[in-house]
Design a protein around this motif. Structure first.
Motif, PDB file in Angstrom:
ATOM      1  N   GLU A   1      -6.063   7.690  -5.729  1.00 34.07           N
ATOM      2  CA  GLU A   1      -4.689   8.303  -6.016  1.00 34.07           C
ATOM      3  C   GLU A   1      -4.589   9.777  -6.401  1.00 34.07           C
ATOM      4  O   GLU A   1      -4.299  10.815  -5.755  1.00 34.07           O
ATOM      5  CB  GLU A   1      -3.692   7.551  -7.069  1.00 34.07           C
TER       6      GLU A   1
ATOM      7  N   GLU B   1      -5.811   2.083  -3.496  1.00 36.22           N
ATOM      8  CA  GLU B   1      -4.871   3.235  -3.496  1.00 36.22           C
ATOM      9  C   GLU B   1      -4.733   3.979  -5.192  1.00 36.22           C
ATOM     10  O   GLU B   1      -4.954   5.168  -5.331  1.00 36.22           O
ATOM     11  CB  GLU B   1      -3.438   2.850  -3.329  1.00 36.22           C
ATOM     12  N   SER B   2      -5.161   2.975  -6.012  1.00 39.60           N
ATOM     13  CA  SER B   2      -5.201   3.676  -7.333  1.00 39.60           C
ATOM     14  C   SER B   2      -6.533   4.453  -7.697  1.00 39.60           C
ATOM     15  O   SER B   2      -6.785   5.339  -8.597  1.00 39.60           O
ATOM     16  CB  SER B   2      -4.985   2.342  -8.544  1.00 39.60           C
TER      17      SER B   2
END
Length: 153
Positions: free
Chosen positions: A135, A131-132
């Motif tokens: 993002e 996710e990071s």
């Protein structure tokens, strides 16, 4: 006498042709109404799905929904849109689809509950790392997704 039979046969033939024409017209009218109902139902489904996508996108932007969960939901909803000629969503929204593909291998629901706490934590850490990485690009792409959905309605 022969002429009388010929006249009766002609009248009967014309009556049959008129009856078949009325029947065919009725069937065409019923088909048209059915197609109109089908189109109205399809349009209602498009409206409902695009509204859901819009709400999920806003929740993702406001960090009320994990990016991975939102990506899974948005991608599945976009794929479910009943469009006559849908675009290639993977090309149109590559970043959210990349996130979707990257997190699609993780266990969910009952499968996740069967995992040990250690294994669940490992998957959570891996998902958070994915996710990071995605993002900023996914958050930027959400605006385009909402705009696309607004154009469909």
């Amino acid at each position: 006498m022969n002429e009388l039979y010929w006249t009766i046969a002609m009248i009967a033939g014309v009556a049959i042709i008129i009856a078949l024409g009325i029947y065919a017209g009725r069937l065409l009218f019923m088909l048209k109404r059915q197609n109109q109902r089908h189109e109205a139902a399809r349009q209602q489904r498009v409206i409902k799905i695009t509204e859901s996508v819009r709400v999920i996108a806003m929740a993702m932007e406001q960090q009320q929904c994990d990016l991975s969960e939102g990506a899974i939901r948005v991608c599945n909803l976009l794929n479910a849109l009943p469009l006559t000629s849908p675009p290639n969503f993977r090309e149109k929204f590559p970043h959210i689809y990349a996130l979707f593909i990257d997190v699609s291998g993780f266990a969910v629901l009952e499968e996740r509950q069967k995992l040990s706490k250690v294994e669940r934590r490992k998957q959570d850490i891996a998902r958070e790392e994915i996710e990071s990485r995605h993002e900023s690009k996914v958050l930027d792409e959400l605006k385009a997704i909402k705009t696309y959905c607004a154009q469909l309605v």
